[in-house]
Structure formats: C-alpha cells, structure tokens
Design a protein around this motif. Structure first.
Motif, PDB file in Angstrom:
ATOM      1  N   TYR B 100       0.800  -1.238   0.000  1.00 42.90           N
ATOM      2  CA  TYR B 100       0.000   0.000   0.000  1.00 42.90           C
ATOM      3  C   TYR B 100       0.835   1.293   0.000  1.00 42.90           C
ATOM      4  O   TYR B 100       0.280   2.374   0.025  1.00 42.90           O
ATOM      5  CB  TYR B 100      -0.968  -0.009   1.194  1.00 42.90           C
ATOM      6  CG  TYR B 100      -2.243   0.777   0.928  1.00 42.90           C
ATOM      7  CD1 TYR B 100      -3.323   0.202   0.258  1.00 42.90           C
ATOM      8  CD2 TYR B 100      -2.345   2.114   1.295  1.00 42.90           C
ATOM      9  CE1 TYR B 100      -4.467   0.929  -0.016  1.00 42.90           C
ATOM     10  CE2 TYR B 100      -3.491   2.849   1.023  1.00 42.90           C
ATOM     11  CZ  TYR B 100      -4.553   2.256   0.374  1.00 42.90           C
ATOM     12  OH  TYR B 100      -5.685   2.970   0.099  1.00 42.90           O
ATOM     13  N   TRP B 101       2.160   1.204   0.024  1.00 42.71           N
ATOM     14  CA  TRP B 101       2.956   2.445   0.017  1.00 42.71           C
ATOM     15  C   TRP B 101       3.528   2.670  -1.374  1.00 42.71           C
ATOM     16  O   TRP B 101       4.361   1.890  -1.843  1.00 42.71           O
ATOM     17  CB  TRP B 101       4.089   2.378   1.062  1.00 42.71           C
ATOM     18  CG  TRP B 101       3.613   2.498   2.488  1.00 42.71           C
ATOM     19  CD1 TRP B 101       2.714   1.705   3.122  1.00 42.71           C
ATOM     20  CD2 TRP B 101       4.028   3.486   3.439  1.00 42.71           C
ATOM     21  NE1 TRP B 101       2.526   2.129   4.426  1.00 42.71           N
ATOM     22  CE2 TRP B 101       3.334   3.221   4.643  1.00 42.71           C
ATOM     23  CE3 TRP B 101       4.916   4.576   3.413  1.00 42.71           C
ATOM     24  CZ2 TRP B 101       3.509   4.004   5.797  1.00 42.71           C
ATOM     25  CZ3 TRP B 101       5.097   5.340   4.558  1.00 42.71           C
ATOM     26  CH2 TRP B 101       4.381   5.055   5.743  1.00 42.71           C
ATOM     27  N   PRO B 102       3.146   3.754  -2.051  1.00 48.26           N
ATOM     28  CA  PRO B 102       3.628   3.954  -3.424  1.00 48.26           C
ATOM     29  C   PRO B 102       5.075   4.461  -3.532  1.00 48.26           C
ATOM     30  O   PRO B 102       5.689   4.338  -4.592  1.00 48.26           O
ATOM     31  CB  PRO B 102       2.648   4.989  -3.994  1.00 48.26           C
ATOM     32  CG  PRO B 102       2.073   5.696  -2.808  1.00 48.26           C
ATOM     33  CD  PRO B 102       2.097   4.722  -1.668  1.00 48.26           C
ATOM     34  N   LYS B 162       1.888   1.322  -8.935  1.00 51.07           N
ATOM     35  CA  LYS B 162       1.038   1.211 -10.140  1.00 51.07           C
ATOM     36  C   LYS B 162      -0.457   1.309  -9.842  1.00 51.07           C
ATOM     37  O   LYS B 162      -1.264   1.552 -10.744  1.00 51.07           O
ATOM     38  CB  LYS B 162       1.332  -0.096 -10.865  1.00 51.07           C
ATOM     39  CG  LYS B 162       1.100  -1.342 -10.004  1.00 51.07           C
ATOM     40  CD  LYS B 162       1.474  -2.625 -10.734  1.00 51.07           C
ATOM     41  CE  LYS B 162       1.286  -3.871  -9.865  1.00 51.07           C
ATOM     42  NZ  LYS B 162       2.100  -3.883  -8.605  1.00 51.07           N
ATOM     43  N   LEU B 163      -0.827   1.125  -8.557  1.00 45.56           N
ATOM     44  CA  LEU B 163      -2.260   1.146  -8.211  1.00 45.56           C
ATOM     45  C   LEU B 163      -2.807   2.564  -8.031  1.00 45.56           C
ATOM     46  O   LEU B 163      -4.011   2.798  -8.136  1.00 45.56           O
ATOM     47  CB  LEU B 163      -2.499   0.372  -6.920  1.00 45.56           C
ATOM     48  CG  LEU B 163      -2.062  -1.090  -6.911  1.00 45.56           C
ATOM     49  CD1 LEU B 163      -2.223  -1.683  -5.523  1.00 45.56           C
ATOM     50  CD2 LEU B 163      -2.864  -1.886  -7.943  1.00 45.56           C
ATOM     51  N   PHE B 164      -1.925   3.497  -7.728  1.00 43.36           N
ATOM     52  CA  PHE B 164      -2.406   4.815  -7.323  1.00 43.36           C
ATOM     53  C   PHE B 164      -2.791   5.691  -8.503  1.00 43.36           C
ATOM     54  O   PHE B 164      -2.058   5.789  -9.480  1.00 43.36           O
ATOM     55  CB  PHE B 164      -1.343   5.511  -6.458  1.00 43.36           C
ATOM     56  CG  PHE B 164      -1.373   5.048  -5.031  1.00 43.36           C
ATOM     57  CD1 PHE B 164      -1.977   5.823  -4.043  1.00 43.36           C
ATOM     58  CD2 PHE B 164      -0.827   3.814  -4.656  1.00 43.36           C
ATOM     59  CE1 PHE B 164      -2.014   5.392  -2.724  1.00 43.36           C
ATOM     60  CE2 PHE B 164      -0.869   3.383  -3.346  1.00 43.36           C
ATOM     61  CZ  PHE B 164      -1.470   4.159  -2.374  1.00 43.36           C
ATOM     62  N   ILE B 165      -3.970   6.314  -8.379  1.00 47.04           N
ATOM     63  CA  ILE B 165      -4.432   7.257  -9.393  1.00 47.04           C
ATOM     64  C   ILE B 165      -4.882   8.550  -8.708  1.00 47.04           C
ATOM     65  O   ILE B 165      -5.336   8.544  -7.566  1.00 47.04           O
ATOM     66  CB  ILE B 165      -5.642   6.696 -10.200  1.00 47.04           C
ATOM     67  CG1 ILE B 165      -6.725   6.179  -9.222  1.00 47.04           C
ATOM     68  CG2 ILE B 165      -5.206   5.599 -11.149  1.00 47.04           C
ATOM     69  CD1 ILE B 165      -8.063   5.941  -9.871  1.00 47.04           C
TER      70      ILE B 165
END
Ligand code: HEC
Ligand code: HEC
Ligand SMILES: [Ca+2]
Ligand SMILES: [Ca+2]
Ligand SMILES: [Ca+2]
Ligand SMILES: [Ca+2]
Ligand SMILES: [Ca+2]
Ligand SMILES: [Ca+2]
Ligand SMILES: [Co+2]
Ligand SMILES: [Co+2]
Lengths: 391, 176, 391, 176
Positions: B100-102, B162-165
């Motif tokens: 969970y940490w970008p 890659k998950l963060f938008i």
C-alpha cells in the motif's frame, strides 16, 4: 460476500462518559436570589453535551446541537500524536521553497495582515461508521464541526514572500509530535485558503491548532494542518504518508489519492437514535453540506425513499458550510424510514451506499464516504439507525 | 479540484500595498533546521546510509514493542501501532508498506519525523536509512544486502505504485 | 456646568480578575507526544479572555474577539436578582390574557414547534460608560454580545393560543427572583420575536435565560426576558418598574419611555486601549450594529474626524447583528485620533456625544446612548480612549 | 417601532397546520398562581388594604437595612438598595418614587414580586398595601391617614406622570 465497512479499531475505542450529577434545586426559583455575574459562564448542570473521545479522535454530539456553529469545546478532534502546548510568543511560521524571499512570521506579524472571517465546516475524510442500529449521529459521522474562523488569506502571505511561477504545490507542516505534513495544490492558496488564528471569535483552541492552523474550506480535515509552522512551495507533491498510505481508498482495482473536497452529504439529527417521536407534527431537522460550494437543496423522504419532499434551508446558506434543514412531517404512527439527501450547487446528488459501491466497487475504504443515512421509525416512536451492508 | 470562481471572501483590497513588510527574512540555518521533508525524487534526503542488518536490530530495540516482533499482523493481537510488514499483493490484507505504500521516500520521511511514536525525532539519519532498508526487505521489496542512501532510495519502485491514481472528479451529477 | 454621564455605582463595582498562571512548556513541541482527545475542550492557558463582573452585570471582552459570535461563556450578563437554577423538566410557559385558549407549554412542547435560527446582538440599554482615558471597549460598551439563537417564532405560539383583536401589548415575565416583567407591543410578536432555547448551537446558558428566553431582535436587552415563564396579552402596557423608573431617560424637559430599538452604533476594537500600534500598515477593526436593521456602511476617520473613509464590511451582513468592519491605514507615526461611525439601513448616522446632547439636552441619562467613540493615538503608538464631556 | 417589512426569517410554512396541538389548557388555578401583575388601571390589584402607620413599621423591620432608615439618600452613604424617598420636583436628585415614578400601581406590583430583595414574595397583600402607603406618604404624595386598597390606589396621580412621553422615533436620519 458482504463488504465490511472499516470501523478502525482505534476509532472505535471509546472512553465511557461520566454520569452527570444533577444539583438539588428549589421548587420555586422566584423565591431565592441566585448567584451573580462571573468572569466565565458555565453550562446548566442539566445540559452536558460531550464529545465521544477515543484515543485518537473525539466526535461532536451533532444530535445535541440546534444550529450550525459548533461550540469550540465540542469541536471534533483528530490527532496523530496528541495536542502540543505552544507558547504563542515563540511560535513562528516559515514560508520558503519556490519563493522570492523566504520569511519567518511571528504570530503577531500574522495578525497584522488584513483579516477575513469565514464560516465553514471541517470534516475528517474518515467520517463514516456503521454496523449496528444503536448508533447516534455522533457515532455515525461526528467527525464534522463548524466554526466562524478568522485569519489571513494565504494568498496575502504568498504575495508577501513572492511565489515563483514554477510552484504548483505547497507543503504545510504542523509543529505537533507527528510533524504532520500534507501537500496542497497552489490553486487553493489563490482561491480561498486561509491561515486562521481565531475560532468563533476567540483564539483558536489547542485541539484545533492553537495558535494557527491552515484552513482549506471544503477540503478533507487532515489537510487543514494544525499548529502550522512551515509552508514550502514546490513543483510537485511530496507524497507524504497521509496522502499515500492514509486518506486514500480503493476505487475498483485502483487506489484513489488526492481527493480533496468532501462530497455533499446530509443527515437527519432529529429524530435520531435514541430519541422517540410522538404522533402528530414532527419537525425533522438535520444538517447538509458540500465541500464544493453551497447546498442547493435538501430533500426528505418519510416513506423509506419512495417519495421526496423539499426541506426548508436555514438562511443564510453559506458556501462549504453546514446548512441546517427542517421539514414538517405529520406522523400518523406507522412504522417507516426517514432519510435526507442533499444536492449541491454543482448538481451533485448525495448517493446511496449501493450507488457508491456500484461506482467504486465493494471494497469501499472508509474515506470520503457520504451515503444517505436512513433512520427507522418504529410503531411506538422509537428511532433506530439503519445500518446497511453491501450485498 | 475546481477553485470557486470569483466568490472569494472580501479582503481589504482598495488601498492594499504591494507588500506589507511584516515578518523577517528567514536565515538558511533556520530553514535547514525545519526543512526535513523528503520528496519522491529524493530531494531532501540527507547524507548517510543504512543496511538491513542494522535496521533489524534497531527495529527490535525501538519499534517491535508497538509494531510486533516482525511487523506482521497476528490474529487476535491488537498492537498500538499498525502492521508494517505483509506481502506485495494488491489484494492482500492488511495494508502494509509492501502492498500500500507507493513511494519508499515516504517511509524515510515519515519515520524520521514521527517515529518511534514515544520519542519522535530521536533517530539519526543513518538509523532511519537502516530501518527503512530493514522494512523494505521484510516486505520483499529489496534484497538483504542493499545499502540504502540518498542515491538509491528514490529509485526503488514500490509494488503499490502502479495502483495509485489521482482523483479526477470535478463535481457535478456523476457518482464516481 | 458639564453634565456628568452616569456611571452607576453598581455598574462600576468591579471584581478584580485573577492573574493567569502560565504552564512550563517544552521548547520543541515536535519532540513530545501531547495529551489526547477529551470530552470537552479547554482554552490554551495563554488565552484567558474574561468578562468583567460587577455585582449586577458582567461585560464582554470585545477587544479580545476577532469576529461577531460571542463565545457563550463570554456573553455579557445583567441580572436583577441573580441567576435562577431551573430544572428543564419542570419548566413551563403560560400564555394567557386576551387569548382564545390559555395554554401551558412544557419545554419539550416548545421544542416540537417549527424552529428558526437567527443571529443577532443583544445589548443592554444602559451600555455606555466614560470618564477616563484608560478604558477598553469592554469597559465602555461591553454590555453587548451576539449569538446564533434557535427557538420558535413567538407568532407560532400566539397562533396556537389564538389572539384576540383587542390585544395590543403583551407582558413577558421571568422566573428569576426579580420575576422580571416588561410589556412589548404585539406588532413585535407578529414581526420577529422568538422564544429561544438554544444559543450558538447548544442549550442557552443559565445567565442567558436557561431554559428559555424571549428574543426581541434589536430591542433593548432588558426586554428580552430571561427564564421566561409567562406571557399575558393585554389592551395596554403594564408600566412595570423597568419601563418607567428604569430604562427611561430625560429628553429636554420630559422623560422618554418605551424606547425599544437600540440606535445604530459602532466602535473600533483594534487598536484600542491598552494596545499599541507600530508604524506602517495597521488594520483598524471593529463592530457596528443597529437595532433597526442592517448596517449600511461604516466610515473610519484617521484624522480626528476631518475626513471619513469607507470600511469593508465582513459578509454576510445580517439584520440587527454585530457586523465586523475593517479599514487599512498606513500610519506614519503622527499623533492623531481614530473614530468610526455607522449608517444603518434607515439612513440613520451614528451621532457624536455633542449631537446627542444637542437633541436631548445635557442631562443625558445613560440609557440609549450611542455616541461615536474616539481613540487617541500617541506618537509612540500608545492608544487611549478619548472621554468626552458635554460643555 | 417599525416592524421589518416582510423580511421575516423563514419558518416551515408550506404544510403548516392551523394548530399544532402542543401544550395543554391552563387551569384557572394555574393562571391565578402566577398572575401577579398590576396594571395602571388597577387590574390585578388584590383584595386587602394597608395604611401608612403599619407601613412605616414594616419598612423599619424589612427594608431600612438596605434602603436606609428613612429611604432618603445620605451623602457619603452607599446602601445596597436605591433611595426611595425624595421630593416631587422634576429637577431634584436622586430619582425617587416622588419625582420619577409615573404610576403608583407599579410600586405595588414591583414590591410584591421583588422585595424585600433577600426574601422576594414574602410580603402579604396587606403588607404591600401598607408599605406602598408609607412610601407614597414619605414622598409627599398621599396624606398620612389614607387607607390604601384596590379602589383608591389606581386613582393616585403621581407627580412624575406628566413628564413621561412615549418614544416616537421611527428610524431615519433624524438625531432625536
Ligand atoms: C509507542 C508505540 C510505537 C513505537 C515505539 C513505534 N511506533 Fe510506529 N506507530 C505507532 C502508532 C500509534 C502509529 C500510527 C500513528 C498514526 O496513525 O498517526 C505508528 C505508525 C507507524 C508507521 C506508519 C504505518 C502506516 O501504515 O501508515 C510506520 C512506518 C512506523 N510506525 C514505524 C515505526 C518504527 C520504524 C518505529 C521504531 C523506530 C516505530 N514505528 C516505533 C506506534 C509506535
Ligand atoms: C437585602 C437588600 C434589600 C432589602 C432588604 C430590600 N431591598 Fe428594595 N432594593 C434592593 C435592591 C438591590 C434594589 C435594586 C434592584 C434592581 O435594580 O433590580 C431594590 C429596589 C427597590 C425598589 C425600586 C427602587 C427604584 O428606584 O427602582 C423599591 C421600591 C424597593 N426596593 C422597596 C423595598 C421594600 C419596600 C423593601 C422591604 C419590604 C425592600 N425594598 C427591601 C435591596 C433591598
Ligand atoms: Ca483533522
Ligand atoms: Ca417544509
Ligand atoms: Ca524541503
Ligand atoms: Ca439584559
Ligand atoms: Ca478599506
Ligand atoms: Ca394579569
Ligand atoms: Co482524519
Ligand atoms: Co440593562
């Protein structure tokens, strides 16, 4: 499987309230001269509204309030490392980074600039709990409060230091033991961001950032950095812990970050659990707000959402402010559900939980949740929250 | 977000000077004393270095009491601090550094300013590098022999990145 | 002979304030975890605004406030026989006299009627003192405060009891040991009178009439009967002590009675005694209000009244409400006097003391006094009140 | 005064019923228990009577401690209560019943509800009649042998009555 909406264990860890002691009083107050004036007033012993504290937050008793200013001692709290004690004579604000002249301002300096007063809400982005019928508005969404804030427009200070064209974001940092930091788009500074030192007329309270906090009307609570000591202007965001590992949430197979504005929301605060209603005329009352501007309208349903009627809005309706609504209902004694929904000035209509799950997926993360809240009215007038789960 | 168009609260604008002249120039030393932030591009990272082995030892001494012996969540155990170690699968629970940490820079920045919770600001830069190395390794993001410093830390690509938008909502009727 | 403006001995009998004790605090608040959330917040120990109590009144520290809501514990007080302690479960309101159906309403009954929230000031009709240069705004006119009041329109209750056409006045009576009574023209009930039970969101404070008070926006404080227990409708006024032997004043060779509205008034609260100003830009700040409606404009003079400039009014400007004004002044360091004057929406311009004496005669009685207040600015930035006498 | 034209705060008026039906009818006994006011026309005055002599005695027992032996202002003496006795000249100081009270009924009404300050509501109706008689006599308004009751009290014309005028200001530019 039904998605379980996160009720963070830390949030849920409540301290039980003390039982109020009522005084013995005379039957006829007209026969005894009462106590005289005093330097500071106290509440009647018969009225003891209290926040509900856990170890990291405390919640405003919305069901006890009759209008939209939150008394300062009942303003919700959310701390990440407790409340610092700050000597106002020593507190300074540093503005640096992409500026012409990095400057340190004392609190006295800040108070010399042209001041502005603005009434708006502050709401924690994690302001949603559900799970059982015995929940009050305070339990469900007590992490929102409203004050009359006074301070200086951030644009005034930015003008003072001279901002480089390259600056697109600014970091705001607190002087608490978490040295809380968040990055904010610079457009907010030119729009309506403020640095405030007063709350409801008096100095801002310690839990709210004494002696100064950042005020970002409509933006999630955590960004309104308390105990503000530093602002750094930058080309890009800092991706601090609070804007990456926290205050972000799953949207389908992605994680959405940098949600600033709180979406439009409303709740009926009367009648609500554990109140009871009588047959006859009942004035349904509540609050509605939007982080994107003014409340345009509030509708109330007294038939479990089948039909909706316009509620009256208390004037003056202010932008990004809790707005009181009222709707007169002739209750015949039948079991039903009552609900409210707000439309804001952008045309956004408060969604149901199912609509939110439909839009974002069932792994709803607990941040930026604003579903319609329903109350169950039983035949005997008992009122219960209607906790919903996502099928 | 959409700034409120021209609906700004009034300030005294009629006679407003170019500058008020309040406040005083901040010195470089004053700025340096407070400027502890670290950006994703590495700006703000201090000199120094650390490794997994030293980090593991420091973690045991200063962090384990609140975050657990190995930083993972144990069923039925409620610790004062969050779980820090998990795996790197987007779907796995709980949220940890691994899933969970970008940005790895955030870890350095956060721990230096706020941890250990009971003694914030007490870690040296080298200690923070070491604990960062240990936690990244425990989360299966870097190898056990990496020596972290201002150069290589910002280059680490975190699994969750890659998950963060960015939120792209602008108000209006859409539920999104 | 110079008329001596009455500074009633009872009003002047002040209790000295306690000296605040400041805590020992750490140099760097970022290194220590602070205390966590609590049921009720407290002020910073560095901020101790207090009312100035005498034996019958206490005064709001207007110079300490940055906006127009008065924190409830700082609302001015004026009691005639102390503060009664009232059990809200037992309190009832009787409405009788020239009505179709005399009715007793419990507090719970009153809260069931449609509610309205209104922000307005309450000011004591005797709110004027002068005499020496070392006076603060609190000393001069601290018997005015503002709250967000919530309750029921009096017209709603009058509609409920059914009012006879013969009724032209109503008596309102408190349940304090003075059983305070005043007569009010019935037109006020059909206009904007309210019975209020909430103040700034929470239950009204004991000093302000808990559990209910009459609210007559714009009318002199004493008429806003606190601890209200009875209303009697009548063909004619009762000529109670407070509307004959008190709250009346000499106008030339007559005594004027039944002055309801407070005349438009303003005062600069910053800078004021004992503050000090520095050379450069000074934001002059203050409040203006009128019992007859909205503040239309406020003008500020920085040259002892020779020329006047428009001040900015803080939005929203509400009717019969304290309105904050601000004016930016570039002080070059010369000795001068600064003054403010308000014009209300009826076109009334706040008079000088000399104009009041000219209109009413030199035996000005101390009630309904609203003269322009001047502050002397000395070369060194010291600020002093300019007490005036009538030649 | 001028009511604010049509600028009333909103109430819920759309669906408002003719009556809400809240509250309960007040009984005659309940009204009588609280209805202690006295109007200038004598409405509200109770049965009973009193005279100057009894009033003088009562005054000495219950009032003199706060209002002075004879109710007059003595230079240098600050009493808890106001001066009650003076003369009837409009210009004389201090304000007293003799020169500043327009209605004798007000005296009865006020004393019955609020005096003695330390024991409000403790006087019988006859006692209030007597003290009223005493104070009116001391202020040279009635003779020493008058027996006051509900009939003659409202007929007393107070010296200050002629001075009182209703405020006739209506807003607008005039300073008055
Ligand atoms: C006394 C208890 C305590 C100690 C000791 C402690 N922590 Fe923490 N830690 C916490 C708490 C509580 C939080 C959550 C704080 C918050 O949410 O604001 C936290 C949060 C964290 C987080 C963020 C987790 C997340 O998911 O956002 C990290 C990383 C962390 N700690 C690392 C450390 C390290 C490294 C040490 C030792 C050097 C340490 N902690 C020592 C209590 C502690
Ligand atoms: C313990 C002190 C005390 C006693 C005893 C007392 N009074 Fe008073 N009296 C006061 C005070 C104080 C006031 C002013 C109250 C106020 O302004 O609200 C007052 C006011 C009055 C007034 C109104 C004066 C004015 O000019 O408006 C009258 C009349 C009066 N008292 C009569 C009496 C009588 C008659 C008694 C005895 C039966 C009495 N008082 C006993 C303290 C006292
Ligand atoms: Ca917050
Ligand atoms: Ca309605
Ligand atoms: Ca930096
Ligand atoms: Ca009053
Ligand atoms: Ca101006
Ligand atoms: Ca009556
Ligand atoms: Co939060
Ligand atoms: Co008064």
């Amino acid at each position: 499987a039904a998605a379980v909406l996160p009720v963070q264990s830390l949030f849920a860890d409540e301290v039980p309230a003390e039982t109020p002691v009522l005084p013995e009083i005379a039957d006829d107050p007209t026969k005894i001269v009462g106590p005289g004036p005093s330097p500071l007033g106290k509440r009647s012993p018969f009225e003891q509204p209290v926040r509900k504290p856990s170890d990291i937050s405390s919640r405003t008793p919305l069901q006890d309030l009759h209008s939209t200013i939150t008394p300062a001692d009942l303003h919700f709290e959310r701390h990440h490392a407790g409340i610092p004690t700050i000597d106002p004579a020593k507190h300074e604000l540093l503005i640096h980074g992409l500026v012409d002249n990095p400057i340190k301002f004392t609190l006295a300096d800040i108070k010399r600039f042209p001041a502005v007063t603005r009434t708006c809400f502050i709401e924690c982005a994690g302001n949603f709990r559900t799970g059982k019928a015995e929940m009050t508005p305070q339990d469900i969404l007590g992490l929102t409060s409203q004050s009359e804030w006074t301070g200086v427009m951030l644009s005034t200070l930015f003008n003072e230091v001279g901002v480089s064209d390259k600056a697109k974001w600014f970091l705001a940092e607190g002087s608490d033991a978490a040295i809380m930091t968040r990055t904010i788009p610079i457009a907010k500074a030119w729009d309506d961001a403020m640095i405030v030192y007063a709350q409801n007329g008096e100095a801002i309270r310690p839990e709210q950032g004494y002696p100064i906090r950042l005020l970002l009307p409509g933006f999630e609570g955590n960004m309104n950095i308390k105990w503000l000591r530093r602002i750094e202007l930058s080309e890009e965001p800092y991706m601090t812990r609070e804007e990456t590992s926290k205050y972000t949430y799953p949207v389908k197979d992605k994680i959405r970050m940098f949600s600033f504005e709180l979406d439009a929301r409303s709740i009926i605060t009367y009648p609500s659990y554990p109140q009871k209603v009588n047959k006859g005329w009942v004035e349904i009352r509540g609050i509605a707000w939007s982080g994107r501007g003014k409340v345009e309208k509030v509708e109330v349903s007294t038939d479990a959402g089948k039909t909706w009627q316009l509620a009256n809005l208390q004037e003056p309706v202010l932008s990004k402010a809790h707005t009181y609504f009222r709707y007169l209902w002739d209750w015949k004694g039948e079991a039903t559900e009552i609900l409210s929904r707000v439309t804001d000035e952008t045309g956004y209509l408060q969604p149901t939980l199912a609509q939110l799950a439909e839009a974002r997926g069932v792994n709803l993360g607990g941040y930026h949740m604003n579903p319609i809240t329903a109350w169950q009215i039983k035949n005997d007038g008992t009122v219960l929250f209607k906790p919903e789960t996502i099928k | 977000f959409i700034p409120s168009q021209g609906k700004k609260p009034l300030t005294d604008s009629l006679k407003r000077p170019a500058k008020f002249g309040f406040g005083r120039p901040a010195t470089l030393q004053e700025i340096a004393a407070w400027d502890i932030d670290v950006r994703p591009d590495g700006k703000g990272l201090p000199a120094g270095q650390g490794d997994v082995k030293k980090g593991k030892l420091l973690y045991a001494q200063k962090c384990a009491i609140c975050h657990g012996v190995d930083g993972t969540e144990k069923p039925g155990v409620k610790l004062p601090g969050n779980a820090l170690v998990g795996d790197t699968l987007a779907t796995s629970k709980p949220k940890t550094i691994g899933n969970y940490w970008p940005y790895a820079t955030t870890l350095f920045d956060y721990m230096r300013r706020a941890m250990p919770y009971n003694l914030p600001g007490s870690l040296s830069n080298n200690e923070v590098y070491s604990i960062t190395a240990y936690l990244l390794n425990a989360n299966k993001i870097i190898k056990a022999d990496v020596v972290l410093d201002a150069k290589n830390l910002p280059k680490i690509v975190m699994p969750a990145k890659k998950l963060f938008i960015m939120d792209d909502r602008k108000g209006g009727p859409e539920i999104k």
